[in-house]
Design an enzyme around this catalytic site. Structure first.
Site: not given
Length: 628
Positions: A327, A521, A525
């Site tokens: 990410d 995080d 996600d």
């Protein structure tokens, strides 16, 4: 060394001294047997008890039974033979030395885990009605309660600082020695040690949901998630031990019976001795002990570095990871917008930032916060009046009598200010003073200090593909990917799009053995972390949902720790394979020599205890983090 280890060491030393003394005493017959029985029982009574309990509970086939049968048999042969009891006692003596090594190694590998398990304090301080501090159980503290943490005390619950300033020791959580400075409005997590000033903290979580409690829960569950190697060894021992016991019985009785049938001297003593030697050699403790110990030591070493791995099975997956998907925001970047460039037009750069910060003084927008952080000196003589929010465009205000406009290109166009594009990537804040374009300020998410190093390190360690998935616009995503040296980037993605992309990447893997890891995080996600072969979450600033869904948690949000975790896993798996091949190879060779009568008890001791000690010493190497 704990009390039990000291007691066992004393037994070993006492038995060895007695055995040496008896070797010089001129005792014969039954008196000699009784004398040698004393050191034998001193060093081996607990093994005999374990073997008896195993038979009683119908779980006889373990190393205790093998040692008991082999040594009792050797003592019996010595009675009927030349009265040499040294071999039987030596087998038990060296077996106990191996057990002592095992106990010490496990204790050492548990130390890192024990340090983490000690992060939860036994109490929390709250102010009573009379202003005096009262110690209460952290379980009894509700969300929103203000707790007081004195210097030297551990923070018992997650919360936000409402009063005070201090430095925090976060080493137990993150593995980092550098203290972290906190003040009013900063978030703090349980398990950190307050090093200097008095802090008052408003709790944001109950004890069971706090960081320290979650970490303890993860550590306790880690031992239940076993690797393929551990499961193999467990199944192997269940089949292997009974097989060698029956093979030893066959070796003891079949050849003599056959020789007797052929009218040849049966040599019962010789074949029984071979069978007993065979039993000692066959003991599988080198494998049964060293393999779990290797994984446990690896998990302990990782936790000491601030990397929590939720089970030894994930160590195996990390070692086979060839694709890592990241990410962007909060993972490779800080997730905090900052002023990264100021481009004035016939205007002083500091004055441009000064005016923009004053105009945004009362705004709660993240962009305004970034400007105010870049120019924090609001307590000057400037007069700010007539502040007006212009929906979808920006803010207008009078600063020292001059009309200042701060906003996007639409705001500039609405006042006919001659603005122009910026070649930098980020959010562009245009500024005009009295209708004249004064320049623009670039605000962007800042890449973490170690992100580029992390990507380079992963590629050196054999990761073939690094990918970034983000909901950010293509221009911003491409710039971050270029700066970091990523192989692939996908932008403008919704959370469900990230899952689809990960599934596509998993389907396109070159081999079933190659694994894919996702690093994230945020709460959005969590689905991707669960879908990947292994999920890695940023623990310090990450959401609870992400940490819960992940298999590995980085406690200090440093992406460079991913390469540390992979290095530990590769080293751990390498040591496990070395121990398996070494132990099995030596045992097979010695078993063959024992069956052929070419091995005595001393070689059997090496094949059992010697191999065990070497395997344990090799496994202990997992406790040391490989140098990058």
């Amino acid at each position: 060394m704990n009390k039990k280890q000291k007691t066992n060491l004393a037994r070993i030393i006492s038995a060895a001294i007695l055995m040496i003394i008896l070797n010089f005493l001129p005792v014969k017959g039954i008196s000699r047997f009784i004398c040698y029985l004393i050191p034998y029982l001193i060093v081996g009574y607990d093994i005999l008890i374990k073997a008896f309990k195993g038979i009683k509970n119908r779980q006889a086939f373990d190393e205790s039974l093998l040692m008991a049968v082999a040594t009792i048999g050797a003592m019996a042969i010595a009675i009927t033979g030349d009265g040499d009891y040294v071999e039987a006692i030596a087998v038990m003596l060296f077996f106990q030395i191996g057990e002592l090594f095992e106990s010490y190694a496990v204790g050492k590998s548990r130390k890192n885990i024990a340090d983490l398990m000690d992060i939860c304090p036994d109490y929390a301080n709250i102010e009573g009605e009379n202003g005096q501090l009262e110690r209460v159980d952290p379980d009894d503290v509700e969300i929103g309660t203000v707790i007081v943490v004195a210097p030297g005390e551990k923070i018992p619950l997650d919360g936000i600082v409402v009063e005070g300033k201090s430095s925090l020791d976060t080493a137990a959580l993150t593995g980092e020695a550098m203290p972290r400075t906190v003040g009013v409005d900063d978030e703090v997590v349980s398990g950190c040690i307050n090093m200097s000033g008095l802090l008052k903290i408003r709790t944001t979580k109950v004890f069971d949901e706090s960081t320290a409690s979650k970490i303890m829960e993860m550590i306790e569950e880690a031992s239940s998630r076993k690797s393929k190697a551990e499961n193999f060894i467990t199944k192997f021992a269940r089949v292997y031990t009974p097989a060698v016991v029956y093979s030893a019985l066959a070796l003891a009785f079949v050849p003599p019976v056959v020789r007797l049938a052929l009218s040849i001297a049966p040599l019962w003593g010789d074949w029984i001795y071979r069978a007993l030697t065979f039993l000692v050699i066959s003991c599988p403790c080198a494998l049964v002990v060293s393999i779990p110990l290797s994984f446990f030591a690896g998990i302990g070493a990782a936790s000491h570095q601030g990397v929590l791995i939720k089970g030894s099975n994930y160590l195996e997956i990390l070692a086979d990871t060839k694709t890592i998907v990241f990410d962007k925001t909060g993972t490779l970047t800080k997730g905090v917008f900052e002023v990264t460039a100021i481009h004035p037009e016939d205007f002083d750069a500091d004055m441009l930032l000064h005016l923009a910060a004053h105009v945004e003084r009362y705004s709660k927008h993240p962009i305004a916060s970034s400007l105010k952080r870049a120019f924090p000196n609001e307590a000057d003589d400037c007069s700010v009046e007539d502040i007006e929010e212009i929906a979808g465009k920006g803010v207008k205000a009078k600063v020292n009598g001059r009309t200042v406009y701060v906003g996007n290109s639409k705001l500039m166009e609405s006042i006919d200010a001659s603005w122009h594009e910026c070649h930098h990537v980020g959010t562009i804040i245009h500024v005009a003073v009295d209708g004249v374009y004064a320049g623009h300020i670039v605000i962007s998410d800042v890449i973490k200090e170690n992100s580029a190093k992390a990507i380079a390190s992963l590629k050196k360690m054999g990761v073939r593909k690094t990918v970034m998935l983000t909901g950010d616009i293509k221009k911003v995503a491409d710039k971050v990917a270029e700066d970091l040296g990523l192989d692939e980037v996908h932008s403008d993605l919704l959370p469900q799009d990230k899952v689809s992309r990960v599934e596509e990447l998993i389907a396109s893997k070159g081999s079933e053995k190659d694994k894919l890891a996702f690093v994230g995080d945020g709460i959005n996600d969590a689905p991707v972390l669960s879908r990947a072969d292994i999920g890695i979450a940023m623990g310090a600033l990450g959401s609870d949902a992400a940490i819960e869904a992940a298999d590995v948690v980085l406690m200090d949000d440093d992406p460079l720790k991913i390469s540390t975790a992979i290095a530990i896993s590769k080293k751990c798996l390498g040591i496990v394979k070395q121990n398996i091949w070494f132990a099995i190879g030596i045992k097979l060779a010695c078993l063959l020599l024992g069956a052929l009568g070419l091995a005595n008890m001393w070689l059997a001791v090496f094949a059992d205890v010697g191999v065990l000690i070497i395997a344990i010493l090799n496994a202990i190497r997992c406790m040391f983090v490989p140098k990058k």
